[in-house]
Design a protein around this motif. Structure first.
Motif, PDB file in Angstrom:
ATOM      1  N   PHE A 100     -25.922  -2.311 -27.560  1.00 55.21           N
ATOM      2  CA  PHE A 100     -24.995  -1.442 -26.850  1.00 55.21           C
ATOM      3  C   PHE A 100     -25.415  -1.350 -25.393  1.00 55.21           C
ATOM      4  N   ASP A 101     -24.451  -1.394 -24.503  1.00 54.10           N
ATOM      5  CA  ASP A 101     -24.769  -1.139 -23.099  1.00 54.10           C
ATOM      6  C   ASP A 101     -24.494   0.345 -22.805  1.00 54.10           C
ATOM      7  N   GLY A 102     -24.695   0.759 -21.578  1.00 52.23           N
ATOM      8  CA  GLY A 102     -24.553   2.170 -21.218  1.00 52.23           C
ATOM      9  C   GLY A 102     -23.172   2.727 -21.491  1.00 52.23           C
ATOM     10  N   TYR A 107     -19.288   5.893 -25.044  1.00 53.05           N
ATOM     11  CA  TYR A 107     -18.135   5.878 -25.949  1.00 53.05           C
ATOM     12  C   TYR A 107     -18.531   6.322 -27.353  1.00 53.05           C
ATOM     13  N   HIS A 108     -19.606   5.797 -27.871  1.00 56.02           N
ATOM     14  CA  HIS A 108     -19.985   6.121 -29.248  1.00 56.02           C
ATOM     15  C   HIS A 108     -20.491   7.552 -29.373  1.00 56.02           C
ATOM     16  N   THR A 109     -21.096   8.088 -28.340  1.00 57.31           N
ATOM     17  CA  THR A 109     -21.456   9.512 -28.347  1.00 57.31           C
ATOM     18  C   THR A 109     -20.192  10.364 -28.407  1.00 57.31           C
TER      19      THR A 109
END
Length: 130
Positions: A100-102, A107-109
């Motif tokens: 995962f990038d930043g 997005y996932h948070t």
């Protein structure tokens, strides 16, 4: 014995929530791919719509998990969102050899938080009608 039954109930609620998320994702992906294939639309023009559909799918998954579990909606939604993110991470890492990038972490948070909100509402809406 009650603890085992409660754990099974919570686990099945998370499973149903994730199944709902992936069904919505598959159907919307099919729709958008057909739309992009047979029209002159570009992927960049649909980026915000696709993101919105992703948030709706995760909210719905959390809502279903909360409704099935009937308690601890924030926890059920959080676990549902976390499991979804883990599955996506594994597909991306194992299939494409990328972490995962930043931007994806943000997005996932947000996906996990939206799923938690859906779980809270799912418990409260489904709990009153039962």
């Amino acid at each position: 014995m009650v603890q085992i039954e409660e754990s099974k109930n919570l686990g099945s609620a998370v499973l149903f929530g994730n199944i709902a998320i992936f069904i919505i994702a598959i159907v919307s992906s099919l729709f958008f791919s057909l739309l992009l294939s047979f029209t002159s639309l570009q992927e960049a023009s649909l980026q915000h719509v696709i993101t919105a559909v992703s948030f709706v799918a995760l909210f719905a998954g959390g809502f279903i998990a909360g409704g099935k579990g009937k308690q601890k909606g924030w926890l059920l939604g959080g676990i549902t969102g976390l499991l979804y993110s883990l599955i996506i991470f594994l597909f991306q890492y194992l299939g494409h050899d990328r972490l995962f990038d930043g931007e994806q972490i943000i997005y996932h948070t947000c996906y996990i938080l939206i799923c938690m909100m859906g779980g809270i509402l799912g418990v409260n809406v489904k709990g009153k009608s039962s």
